[in-house]
Enzyme design. Structure first.
Site, PDB file in Angstrom:
ATOM      1  N   GLY A   1       3.233  -4.097  -3.735  1.00 30.88           N
ATOM      2  CA  GLY A   1       3.685  -2.896  -4.497  1.00 30.88           C
ATOM      3  C   GLY A   1       5.132  -2.662  -4.285  1.00 30.88           C
ATOM      4  O   GLY A   1       5.743  -3.429  -5.385  1.00 30.88           O
ATOM      5  N   ARG A   2       5.538  -2.134  -3.446  1.00 29.57           N
ATOM      6  CA  ARG A   2       7.130  -1.844  -3.532  1.00 29.57           C
ATOM      7  C   ARG A   2       8.129  -2.999  -3.537  1.00 29.57           C
ATOM      8  O   ARG A   2       9.128  -3.049  -4.128  1.00 29.57           O
ATOM      9  CB  ARG A   2       7.518  -1.057  -2.320  1.00 29.57           C
ATOM     10  CG  ARG A   2       7.112   0.288  -2.334  1.00 29.57           C
ATOM     11  CD  ARG A   2       7.290   1.264  -0.702  1.00 29.57           C
ATOM     12  NE  ARG A   2       6.028   0.202  -0.002  1.00 29.57           N
ATOM     13  CZ  ARG A   2       6.080   0.481   1.513  1.00 29.57           C
ATOM     14  NH1 ARG A   2       6.878   1.636   1.895  1.00 29.57           N
ATOM     15  NH2 ARG A   2       5.032  -0.042   2.067  1.00 29.57           N
TER      16      ARG A   2
ATOM     17  N   SER B   1       0.616  -4.041  -7.675  1.00 27.80           N
ATOM     18  CA  SER B   1      -0.006  -3.099  -7.123  1.00 27.80           C
ATOM     19  C   SER B   1       0.110  -1.773  -8.197  1.00 27.80           C
ATOM     20  O   SER B   1       1.048  -1.677  -8.596  1.00 27.80           O
ATOM     21  CB  SER B   1       0.313  -2.637  -5.744  1.00 27.80           C
ATOM     22  OG  SER B   1      -0.760  -1.864  -5.118  1.00 27.80           O
ATOM     23  N   PRO B   2      -1.068  -1.040  -8.320  1.00 29.09           N
ATOM     24  CA  PRO B   2      -0.712   0.388  -9.270  1.00 29.09           C
ATOM     25  C   PRO B   2       0.393   1.311  -8.565  1.00 29.09           C
ATOM     26  O   PRO B   2       0.251   1.456  -7.340  1.00 29.09           O
ATOM     27  CB  PRO B   2      -2.083   0.760  -9.280  1.00 29.09           C
ATOM     28  CG  PRO B   2      -2.859   0.131  -7.987  1.00 29.09           C
ATOM     29  CD  PRO B   2      -2.249  -1.009  -7.633  1.00 29.09           C
TER      30      PRO B   2
ATOM     31  N   TYR C   1      -7.903  10.941  -3.328  1.00 31.12           N
ATOM     32  CA  TYR C   1      -8.147  11.453  -4.658  1.00 31.12           C
ATOM     33  C   TYR C   1      -9.772  11.648  -4.830  1.00 31.12           C
ATOM     34  O   TYR C   1     -10.591  11.536  -4.045  1.00 31.12           O
ATOM     35  CB  TYR C   1      -7.625  10.577  -5.789  1.00 31.12           C
ATOM     36  CG  TYR C   1      -6.090  10.638  -5.604  1.00 31.12           C
ATOM     37  CD1 TYR C   1      -5.420  11.602  -5.663  1.00 31.12           C
ATOM     38  CD2 TYR C   1      -5.520   9.255  -5.309  1.00 31.12           C
ATOM     39  CE1 TYR C   1      -3.762  11.715  -5.522  1.00 31.12           C
ATOM     40  CE2 TYR C   1      -3.899   9.256  -5.151  1.00 31.12           C
ATOM     41  CZ  TYR C   1      -3.144  10.337  -5.170  1.00 31.12           C
ATOM     42  OH  TYR C   1      -1.872  10.450  -4.928  1.00 31.12           O
TER      43      TYR C   1
ATOM     44  N   ARG D   1     -10.711   0.177  -5.835  1.00 28.56           N
ATOM     45  CA  ARG D   1      -9.612   0.297  -4.523  1.00 28.56           C
ATOM     46  C   ARG D   1     -10.128   1.466  -3.797  1.00 28.56           C
ATOM     47  O   ARG D   1     -10.691   2.418  -4.334  1.00 28.56           O
ATOM     48  CB  ARG D   1      -8.260   0.768  -5.211  1.00 28.56           C
ATOM     49  CG  ARG D   1      -7.314   1.322  -3.842  1.00 28.56           C
ATOM     50  CD  ARG D   1      -5.892   1.350  -4.348  1.00 28.56           C
ATOM     51  NE  ARG D   1      -5.292  -0.044  -4.276  1.00 28.56           N
ATOM     52  CZ  ARG D   1      -3.953  -0.052  -4.252  1.00 28.56           C
ATOM     53  NH1 ARG D   1      -2.968   0.769  -4.090  1.00 28.56           N
ATOM     54  NH2 ARG D   1      -3.324  -1.328  -4.239  1.00 28.56           N
TER      55      ARG D   1
ATOM     56  N   ALA E   1      -2.041   4.596 -11.527  1.00 30.25           N
ATOM     57  CA  ALA E   1      -3.340   5.374 -11.634  1.00 30.25           C
ATOM     58  C   ALA E   1      -3.372   6.026 -12.998  1.00 30.25           C
ATOM     59  O   ALA E   1      -2.307   6.823 -13.544  1.00 30.25           O
ATOM     60  CB  ALA E   1      -3.220   6.467 -10.549  1.00 30.25           C
TER      61      ALA E   1
HETATM   62  C1  FNR Z   1       2.122   3.926  -5.131  1.00 30.27           C
HETATM   63  N1  FNR Z   1       0.747   3.622  -4.643  1.00 30.27           N
HETATM   64  C2  FNR Z   1      -0.211   3.707  -5.531  1.00 30.27           C
HETATM   65  N2  FNR Z   1      -1.618   3.322  -5.410  1.00 30.27           N
HETATM   66  C3  FNR Z   1      -2.456   3.571  -6.225  1.00 30.27           C
HETATM   67  O1  FNR Z   1      -3.844   3.333  -6.022  1.00 30.27           O
HETATM   68  N3  FNR Z   1      -2.302   3.951  -7.378  1.00 30.27           N
HETATM   69  C4  FNR Z   1      -1.065   4.502  -7.794  1.00 30.27           C
HETATM   70  O2  FNR Z   1      -0.795   4.998  -8.925  1.00 30.27           O
HETATM   71  C5  FNR Z   1       0.086   4.389  -6.757  1.00 30.27           C
HETATM   72  N4  FNR Z   1       1.361   4.898  -7.071  1.00 30.27           N
HETATM   73  C6  FNR Z   1       2.315   4.649  -6.248  1.00 30.27           C
HETATM   74  C7  FNR Z   1       3.630   4.865  -6.746  1.00 30.27           C
HETATM   75  C8  FNR Z   1       4.696   4.231  -5.865  1.00 30.27           C
HETATM   76  C9  FNR Z   1       6.115   4.540  -6.389  1.00 30.27           C
HETATM   77  C10 FNR Z   1       4.318   3.716  -4.821  1.00 30.27           C
HETATM   78  C11 FNR Z   1       5.601   3.219  -3.713  1.00 30.27           C
HETATM   79  C12 FNR Z   1       3.188   3.427  -4.031  1.00 30.27           C
HETATM   80  C13 FNR Z   1       0.566   2.892  -3.584  1.00 30.27           C
HETATM   81  C14 FNR Z   1       0.732   1.177  -3.842  1.00 30.27           C
HETATM   82  O3  FNR Z   1      -0.111   0.573  -4.824  1.00 30.27           O
HETATM   83  C15 FNR Z   1       0.647   0.277  -2.416  1.00 30.27           C
HETATM   84  O4  FNR Z   1      -0.760   0.629  -2.034  1.00 30.27           O
HETATM   85  C16 FNR Z   1       1.593   0.793  -1.275  1.00 30.27           C
HETATM   86  O5  FNR Z   1       2.660   0.931  -1.783  1.00 30.27           O
HETATM   87  C17 FNR Z   1       1.545  -0.144  -0.222  1.00 30.27           C
HETATM   88  O6  FNR Z   1       1.702  -1.446  -0.573  1.00 30.27           O
HETATM   89  P1  FNR Z   1       3.146  -2.034  -0.518  1.00 30.27           P
HETATM   90  O7  FNR Z   1       4.209  -0.895  -1.267  1.00 30.27           O
HETATM   91  O8  FNR Z   1       3.662  -1.900   1.002  1.00 30.27           O
HETATM   92  O9  FNR Z   1       3.221  -3.333  -0.836  1.00 30.27           O
END
Ligand code: FNR
Length: 367
Positions: free
Chosen positions: A332-333, A22-23, A186, A234, A59
């Site tokens: 993501g995380r 995930s981004p 955003y 997204r 992003a």
């Molecule tokens: C994110 N998320 C996020 N989403 C996105 O569309 N662009 C981004 O740049 C970011 N940046 C970002 C940084 C950090 C440190 C976190 C933890 C999250 C959201 C991320 O992509 C994801 O959608 C969420 O974290 C939910 O997924 P998980 O973490 O439950 O797998």
């Protein structure tokens, strides 16, 4: 054969398995210049080593004022694209498909990074004036938002041009997939949602007007993106604000078909972010999967769908794909905790013969 390690074909691009990184913003540009550093190259490179079929950048701002924090990545010049080129080359060398999230933070731009407080930054503090569909700034509880300018027609055309030029640079830097970031409150989401869009011109009012910008941006990216390569968008499937007029899952189903018509191949289904009151009613495992599933089932087009949110185990990811609930499991995380999530998932599913991991690690993983 597992579902998770089966390839996904979109246009002429084959994603070797259904695990996507995930981004995730790294807030790690060193000189507040938007240029990728060794951190970005190592962070993204190690997730490609880890076996994810698709590795997406954070992003990446299409213009400087579209950054969330001054330390965010950007792609508003050729120099920015050159700094990202090693990411695409290395990921491809690992068999992973390199993807970039193209973004504009709108009125949520100009904040300090999380570990510096995530506070609004005024222009005199190294921040900048933000832009949005209306002139109302983000309602910070503590601290004042930097001034927010309502985009006029010229400003809107400038945003579309910035997304198109960013996509051209990303294409030339070797990215195979471009994702338009239209989620999380955003800029593009701000136009879609009645919570933040109070315009009365062609870019506001009803569903058609409010979604015009994201459709035009998607079409502009599609125009310059190679025919054989996919474009993702997204979205936030819901504003999670049931007590007021807001963006709903029904709107998202309708938008997904319109985005497919504009050239999107996959909808990456996230949620929330439009307002401080926007909170998920449930935040456990698979917390946004039901939206992805609805969009997949209810759209008339055959647009693919990615599920994100609370996916942390191999079994969960496998079940999502095997039960046809989504086409991609977006993690993501868990990828911050474990760069080798995909290889560990292959082990857990007894599928190491279905993943082509690096030969350097063969003696540890047994593929
Ligand atoms: C994110 N998320 C996020 N989403 C996105 O569309 N662009 C981004 O740049 C970011 N940046 C970002 C940084 C950090 C440190 C976190 C933890 C999250 C959201 C991320 O992509 C994801 O959608 C969420 O974290 C939910 O997924 P998980 O973490 O439950 O797998």
């Amino acid at each position: 054969m597992t579902a998770l390690f089966s390839p996904l074909d979109l246009r002429e691009t084959t994603i070797p398995n259904r695990v996507m990184v995930s981004p995730m913003c790294q807030y790690s540009c060193e000189n507040r210049d938007g240029l990728a550093t060794d951190w970005h190259r190592t962070h993204l490179g190690s997730r490609a080593v880890g076996g994810a079929g698709l590795v997406m950048t954070e992003a990446t701002a299409v213009e400087p004022r579209g950054r969330i924090s001054p330390e965010d990545l950007g792609i508003w010049s050729d120099e920015h694209a050159a700094a990202l080129e090693p990411v695409t080359e290395f990921a491809r060398g690992q068999g992973s498909v390199p993807a970039i999230q193209l973004a504009h933070a709108g009125r949520k731009a100009s904040t300090s990074r999380p570990w510096d407080g995530h506070d609004p930054l005024q222009p005199e503090e190294g921040g900048w004036e933000t832009v949005g569909p209306s002139g109302e700034p983000w309602p910070y509880e503590d601290g004042e938002a930097p001034p927010t300018e309502k985009l006029d027609q010229d400003g809107i055309e400038g945003v579309i041009r910035s997304f198109r030029a960013a996509a051209e640079r990303a294409r030339d830097a070797g990215f195979e997939i471009a994702e338009v970031h239209a989620a999380h409150g955003y800029l593009l989401h701000e136009f879609c949602s009645p919570v933040t869009n109070h315009r009365e011109d062609d870019y506001g009012g009803d569903f058609e007007g409010r979604t015009r910008l994201v459709r035009e941006v998607t079409a502009a990216v599609r125009e310059v993106w190679p025919d054989g390569k996919p474009v993702f968008v997204r979205i936030s499937a819901t504003d999670w604000l049931p007590d007021r007029e807001s963006w709903t899952v029904d709107d998202s189903v309708r938008l997904a078909d319109r985005l497919a018509a504009a050239g999107a191949d996959l909808i990456d289904v996230s949620g929330g972010g439009i307002h401080p009151d926007s909170r998920p009613d449930y935040a456990g495992p698979n917390y946004q999967l039901r939206y992805a599933e609805r969009i997949r089932a209810e759209t008339e087009s055959d647009v693919a769908v990615g599920a994100v949110g609370g996916i942390t185990t191999a079994e969960q990811a496998e079940a999502i794909v095997a039960n046809d609930r989504a086409d991609l499991a977006i993690v993501g995380r868990e990828h911050l905790r474990d760069p080798y999530f995909a290889m560990h998932a292959a082990e857990a599913l007894d599928a190491t013969d279905e993943i082509e991991g690096p030969p350097q690690y063969r003696r540890a993983f047994g593929f």
